[in-house]
Design an enzyme around this catalytic site. Sequence first.
Site, short mmCIF file in Angstrom:
data_model
loop_
_atom_site.label_atom_id
_atom_site.label_comp_id
_atom_site.label_asym_id
_atom_site.label_seq_id
_atom_site.Cartn_x
_atom_site.Cartn_y
_atom_site.Cartn_z
N HIS A 1 0.80 -1.24 0.00
CA HIS A 1 0.00 0.00 0.00
C HIS A 1 0.82 1.27 0.00
O HIS A 1 0.27 2.36 0.13
CB HIS A 1 -0.91 0.05 1.22
CG HIS A 1 -2.02 -0.95 1.20
ND1 HIS A 1 -3.27 -0.67 0.70
CD2 HIS A 1 -2.06 -2.24 1.59
CE1 HIS A 1 -4.04 -1.74 0.82
NE2 HIS A 1 -3.32 -2.71 1.36
N LYS B 1 -8.50 13.85 4.54
CA LYS B 1 -7.62 12.68 4.51
C LYS B 1 -6.62 12.84 5.63
O LYS B 1 -6.57 13.89 6.28
CB LYS B 1 -6.89 12.57 3.17
CG LYS B 1 -6.21 13.88 2.76
CD LYS B 1 -5.52 13.75 1.40
CE LYS B 1 -6.45 13.89 0.21
NZ LYS B 1 -6.64 12.68 -0.54
N ARG B 2 -5.80 11.79 5.88
CA ARG B 2 -4.72 11.95 6.84
C ARG B 2 -3.84 13.13 6.46
O ARG B 2 -3.69 13.46 5.29
CB ARG B 2 -3.88 10.67 6.87
CG ARG B 2 -4.54 9.54 7.61
CD ARG B 2 -4.76 9.89 9.04
NE ARG B 2 -3.50 9.83 9.76
CZ ARG B 2 -3.29 9.09 10.83
NH1 ARG B 2 -4.27 8.36 11.32
NH2 ARG B 2 -2.13 9.08 11.42
N LYS C 1 0.87 14.64 0.94
CA LYS C 1 -0.50 14.91 0.53
C LYS C 1 -0.74 16.41 0.33
O LYS C 1 -1.74 16.83 -0.23
CB LYS C 1 -1.49 14.36 1.55
CG LYS C 1 -1.48 12.83 1.63
CD LYS C 1 -2.43 12.31 2.70
CE LYS C 1 -2.29 10.83 2.99
NZ LYS C 1 -3.00 9.95 2.04
N THR D 1 -8.41 6.91 -1.88
CA THR D 1 -9.77 6.40 -2.05
C THR D 1 -10.79 7.50 -1.82
O THR D 1 -11.93 7.40 -2.30
CB THR D 1 -10.05 5.20 -1.11
OG1 THR D 1 -9.52 5.49 0.18
CG2 THR D 1 -9.43 3.93 -1.64
N LYS E 1 -14.52 8.37 -3.63
CA LYS E 1 -15.76 8.68 -2.91
C LYS E 1 -16.30 10.04 -3.34
O LYS E 1 -17.50 10.23 -3.54
CB LYS E 1 -15.50 8.66 -1.40
CG LYS E 1 -15.17 7.27 -0.87
CD LYS E 1 -14.49 7.30 0.49
CE LYS E 1 -13.91 5.92 0.81
NZ LYS E 1 -12.87 5.94 1.85
C1 NBG Z 1 -2.51 3.83 1.91
C2 NBG Z 1 -2.10 4.70 0.74
C3 NBG Z 1 -3.31 5.20 -0.03
C4 NBG Z 1 -4.19 4.02 -0.40
C5 NBG Z 1 -4.52 3.22 0.84
C6 NBG Z 1 -5.33 1.99 0.52
C7 NBG Z 1 -1.10 3.05 3.77
C8 NBG Z 1 0.15 2.36 4.16
N1 NBG Z 1 -1.30 3.23 2.47
O1 NBG Z 1 -2.91 5.88 -1.19
O2 NBG Z 1 -1.33 5.79 1.20
O3 NBG Z 1 -5.37 4.47 -1.01
O4 NBG Z 1 -3.34 2.77 1.47
O5 NBG Z 1 -4.71 1.21 -0.43
O6 NBG Z 1 -1.87 3.42 4.62
#
Ligand code: NBG
Length: 808
Positions: free
Chosen positions: A359, A547-548, A553, A655, A659
């Site tokens: 991920h 988002k985080r 980002k 994601t 959404k």
């Molecule tokens: C995150 C990515 C995102 C991705 C999500 C789900 C982790 C390690 N990775 O870009 O930063 O959408 O995983 O796949 O949290």
Amino acid sequence: MDKIYQSKEEFAEQYRQHVRALSGKEFEDTSDIDRFTALAKMIAGDSRVIAAQTDERNRVEGKKRVYYFSIEFLIGRLLDNYLLNLGIRDLVADAIADMGGDLDEIERQEPDPALGNGGLGRLAACFLDSMAHEGIAGYGNGMRYRYGLFKQEIVDGRQVEVADEWLSKGYPWEVKRPDKAVRIGFGGHVVSHQEGDRTVFSLEGTQVGLAVPYDIPIVGYGGKTVNKLRCWSAEPIDEHFDLDAFNAGDYTGADRDRANAEAISAILYPNDAGEHGRLLRLKQEYLFVAAGIRTLLDTFEREHGDAWDELPRYVAIHTNDTHPAMCGPELMRILMDEKGLGWDEAWNIVTNTVSYTNHTILPEALEKWPISTFSALLPRVYQIIDEINRRWREGFDMSQPESAERLRATAVLWDGEVRMANLSVICSHSVNGVAKIHTDILKASTLKDFAALKPAMFNNKTNGICHRRFFAESNPTYAKLVSEAIGDAWLDDASELEKLTAFEGDDSFLERVGASKRANKIRLAEYVKRECGLVIDPNTIFDVQVKRFHAYKRQLLNIMKVIDLYNRRLADPNFKIQPTTFIFSGKAASSYTFAKEVIRLINGVANVVNNDPRVNDIMKVCFIPNFRVSNAQLIYPAAEISEQISTAGKEASGTSNMKLMMNGAITLGTMDGANIEIVDLAGRENEAIFGLTTPEVEELRASGQYFAWDIVNSDRARLGRIIDQFVDGTFAGLSGNFESIHHELMFNNDYDLVLKDFHSYVDTWEALTATYPNAQDWNRRALHNTAMSGWFSSDRTIREYRDEIWHA
Ligand code: NBG
């Protein structure tokens, strides 16, 4: 769909009984929390009946079982989702209204378990929903943290972390299964003895704890399949309560064993947590892996006896990122040490059963453990990893010029560390990335040596989202409109949404699309008023980045745009800004200082802009505290601009982009992650794309010719001004200046290329917002985005996993 309640009368009678049994009161005399608990328990009970039927069907059909191992599941509230999936939402709402209650109010009582950090955990939850919808025998295997991710409060603009007591009012969906508890050993040492020509290994002197499962039903849309999410909690093996200590007044000492054992599942680790408490994290990883593997082998043994060679045929073990990387070695351990298999036979079974999703390419997020820590905590698992590593090296063709480098890059043990990503790859038959570009980067760079050795094991599975939760349930006004136009088959099959393209020329339909967006904006404005006391105007554009918080980002880029617009407007009252509300929400890991400073900056800017009568009718900055699944479901439907502005090459997929697209927002983004696929599907003309591409970023970095000062000096008037304002007191009102942000950009040479992309970003924002007054065309683009978003349903993603990885 067969419904579990045929009429509202039938439902109401049962519900009244449940309320009575639980609270001893009549429905009319109960509080909403009592009403919620009774309703959730009742639906959970109904779901378990369907779960038993599902189990039986799976057994009779000999279905392959998929175990999805993930250290995070961000499931969100379940009640509304399950009523929808069971096809009884309207019936229940009507019945409760007849009884004088309000389903919405009841649903708001549900805790929102924060058992995850962000996208990775939410993806796992969307996958559970889709597996159940697709009729896959799919089981989540995770951790039950007593405290989920912290609750975020904003004090003087700063993020303050508060413990999240999500279990304090009980959690009616779960059932504790003490009969299914698994003993887990830590520490000790490995001993061996001979049995014929076999050396048998075992552990002695381990400290044993219990992993106790709590099961949550996962109800699939259509009401035919109910699967299960099993979350493990740590407990002491027996009660070692020390009565003497207690009587002597040492209350904590008396219960020390329990406290030590329970610490393992006490908290969820924030994803940038750094070094502290890492031992506990390793224990968590082993606990849920070992307990899950034990459980699935027990089930297999019940159904297929000791036909272990058949394991890959009946079982798939999916490892979500590297946290469950010990699945491979732990399965080896049991097959060899307990079931008596030899290495080669066991290894063949393992590598045909386990698969792995990566991920992230961020090096700091690829887990590594010091060998000393690892081997002391898990001596036998370590020994097996050592042997996996030895065999990997032994099997290496060292004749090529690149061999030495390739071995260094792919080894599991290196430099005194256990490298979990390499372990995951070596134990798996499939490795996938989560968007096209991400998989390409994995193959070309992060895991390039593995890709060169075993190209066939790499594949892409672009992420998806549960469209029932994030569209049907979150955005009822729009969903209703859509169903009126194209029927409701899209709930089952999201590709149906494409039929909406037929309405792109229908003015009255487009007007209604606009009206539903407006209703959602009003709903969000009410929430913001309630939660933050801030009044925002639904007539303005809602520009959303949720988002985080992370440097890559680039929430910083977004807030710099806001500062720039503010400065230019003050300098020139004729400078035209399309009235906009800039909405931010998200948490930063508690130890991630820079990300927390960006949150403080956003609130510092909000404090100035929102209180400046010269601009505050055309711009407002709104930071919504404590981003989580439940308020996300209010935010996405209200968004008109979706900010997806990561430095190209850094966001694996994202994601929230999907959404927001589905809810009719236009993407303002870089060519990164799944944004690229959004553009492919909806057309570049229906999004707003800016900034450097991944190759351009790489080239610029490689050239050594990027100088932050040059960029700032070439635009003293705008960029230079903003840079100065970080430290000159302009936004310091709440809690001081922002030296570290200034430092990052100017003295760290702007690693994330915020300055480089700044002009292209602001220009693109201005061009996009200038088109807003043409409401019909805006609504048309919104509708087009929704129409083309069906491919991003996690149902599609899961079908790809099923067909191409799990073969289930
Ligand atoms: C995150 C990515 C995102 C991705 C999500 C789900 C982790 C390690 N990775 O870009 O930063 O959408 O995983 O796949 O949290």
